[in-house]
Design an enzyme around this catalytic site. Sequence first.
Site, PDB file in Angstrom:
ATOM      1  N   GLU A 138      -5.857  -6.267  -1.275  1.00  0.00           N
ATOM      2  CA  GLU A 138      -6.407  -4.973  -1.725  1.00  0.00           C
ATOM      3  C   GLU A 138      -6.575  -3.987  -0.560  1.00  0.00           C
ATOM      4  O   GLU A 138      -7.589  -3.305  -0.440  1.00  0.00           O
ATOM      5  CB  GLU A 138      -7.711  -5.182  -2.513  1.00  0.00           C
ATOM      6  CG  GLU A 138      -7.462  -6.136  -3.679  1.00  0.00           C
ATOM      7  CD  GLU A 138      -8.427  -5.989  -4.836  1.00  0.00           C
ATOM      8  OE1 GLU A 138      -9.024  -4.919  -4.994  1.00  0.00           O
ATOM      9  OE2 GLU A 138      -8.561  -6.954  -5.604  1.00  0.00           O
ATOM     10  N   GLN A 180     -17.158 -23.700  14.054  1.00  0.00           N
ATOM     11  CA  GLN A 180     -17.486 -24.044  15.431  1.00  0.00           C
ATOM     12  C   GLN A 180     -18.854 -24.743  15.507  1.00  0.00           C
ATOM     13  O   GLN A 180     -19.004 -25.733  16.223  1.00  0.00           O
ATOM     14  CB  GLN A 180     -17.488 -22.761  16.288  1.00  0.00           C
ATOM     15  CG  GLN A 180     -17.454 -23.030  17.784  1.00  0.00           C
ATOM     16  CD  GLN A 180     -16.111 -23.623  18.221  1.00  0.00           C
ATOM     17  OE1 GLN A 180     -15.094 -23.426  17.567  1.00  0.00           O
ATOM     18  NE2 GLN A 180     -16.124 -24.374  19.304  1.00  0.00           N
ATOM     19  N   SER A 229       0.828  -1.204   0.000  1.00  0.00           N
ATOM     20  CA  SER A 229       0.000   0.000   0.000  1.00  0.00           C
ATOM     21  C   SER A 229       0.864   1.256   0.000  1.00  0.00           C
ATOM     22  O   SER A 229       0.414   2.328  -0.391  1.00  0.00           O
ATOM     23  CB  SER A 229      -0.934  -0.018   1.210  1.00  0.00           C
ATOM     24  OG  SER A 229      -1.883  -1.061   1.066  1.00  0.00           O
TER      25      SER A 229
END
Lengths: 258, 387
Positions: free
Chosen positions: B368, B341, B132
């Site tokens: 992303e 679970q 990023s």
Amino acid sequence: MNVVVCVKQIPDPSVPGQLEADHTLDRSAKPILDESDSFGVEMALQLVDAAGGGEVTLISLAPNGEVSGLRTALAMGAAKAVLASDDAFAGTDALGTAKVLAKCIERVGDADLVLAATESSDGYTGTVPVQVAELLGWPALTFAKKVDIADGVVTIQRQTEAGYDVVQSSLPAVVSVTAGVVEPRYPSFKGIMAAKSKPVDNVTAADLGLDGQVGWAGARQSIVKVEQAPARLAGEKFEDDGTAAEKIVAFLEDLKVI
Amino acid sequence: MDFELSDEQQQFRGVVREFAEAEIAPNAQVWDRDHTFPVETVLAMGRLGLFGLVFPTEYGGASADFATYCVALEEIARVDSSMAITLEAGVSLGAAPFFYDGTEAQKQEYLVPMVAGEVLGAFGLTEADAGSDAGNTRTTANLDHSREKWTVNGQKTFITNSGTPITKCVTVTARTNSDTTGPPEISTIVIDSGTEGFTVMPAYRKMGWHASDTHELVFDNCEVPADHLLGEPGGGLKSFLRILDDGRIAIAALAVGVIQACLEQSVEHAKGRNAFGGPIGRYQSIAFKCSDMAVSLENARNLIYKAAWLRDKGRPIRRAAAMAKLYATEAAVRATSDAVQIFGGYGFMDDTPVSRYYRDAKILEIGEGTSEIQRLVLARDLGLPVE
């Protein structure tokens, strides 16, 4: 090459069906395109494509002006539709349905070929395609697992128990196709959007000149009673005391399966 | 105000669901197990028009709105995240750069076949030491004016769809200024698959998304023609930020499909699995997990459709896209964990789809733009002096 496809809009088979008091199927919910008709639609699209021109027209008899099943077939690529929908059609039997469809085909006017499924997935009479052909005075070719058109002649492979027959006729003709004749395409979003504006010609019994010949009044069949299918009976059991093999062979011979 | 999808969008959802259940779902487990990239099924998605939904009809697309694309991603992700990310990356990372920044010639050569779903494009941004923070990009592209060629050197990591048999090209961000003292000029260069000096490294071994194609890419004096610059010189950063905003909504839509599947399968299991003399769904510890999942599904879906709507109205979407991505992906990770679970021991078995969903979900909080990056975007939007 113009192909007309008979399509039925049926109650969604994934929802448990309900019967009306008159023993007919409850058709008040939004119907879907009968899956068995998607094969005819795909076949028609491929034949028109191969011929390099022409269009696919759908015809359908449905209550309440229903078009949701037609829109699916239009989204696949059919150009237009004729929808016969009129309270006067309520109670129409198989022959009456064939009369409506034959009139719709005449209304379309320029059909070289009519395709239908071998039978619908809700009524299962399996009689309509040949009745349509008879009413039009056209040849009927049935149970096609392959369809070819060349030089104004239609050639099909007619599914039989042992294999297939090759059957030919001149055009125009009515051909019923089996599930699996081709792999139906999935409609694209572009197709779905285009289908919105494709013409659907709504016709009544009067428009088709069938007043009094269809619906309950015109029906020659009536559904007298609807019953659960009897539960399957228990099979015959052979305890193996050393003679079971012979008994099974004798049993199968009785049934003439060996 | 209208919360309904159009009749056509609903019909389309039905078609994509039918396709996903018939063509993808029966194979997803085997593709996952064998790390298979199913080319034929990807091409079938192309014939269905999924790769062209949001692009204009003049390039073969459907001119659909962004919500329609979200619907398709949801429905594919509902059965298989790998196939959904192949679609998402193909559209938002592969084709979109050409749509936004391509010349007409580039659009004809690259965008048109991508829209048709006949080829895939990949987008190379991340490097070993740049993600990023794209300003730290080390990959370089130098233009030799006399030979009219770019020479690209460097490497890119975690690049989706970059090594499939139908990958046509990868667009990479690269420094294009020779002056290394000033601020970096980041531009986007198109590199065709098979170009000499461009090596696709063997596929990564990953925690999930096993049927998705991910590689490290190496460029060693890789030469491409001068007209392979995509967009303006130095336009790379601006361009990829716009692409990522769209991509974030799309990833959020993928997460919504995952939550939807977890909810459906958890409820079914809670009704059908018996313990201590009755269905486990009669225990609040199970039932309330399903209730919470239903709430997060509704929230996530509303966030993505709102963001998609803003995008289609041409309004700013950075905040809405960050919120949608942050919320939906974290809710998806929670939903897959709760679903496993609820399934108990079965949930740990490969035969149970939720075990695959669990492995596939974590990356949603990372790709992303990580959750942390989304929080950073939102904190800055609030005017906070956050670093």
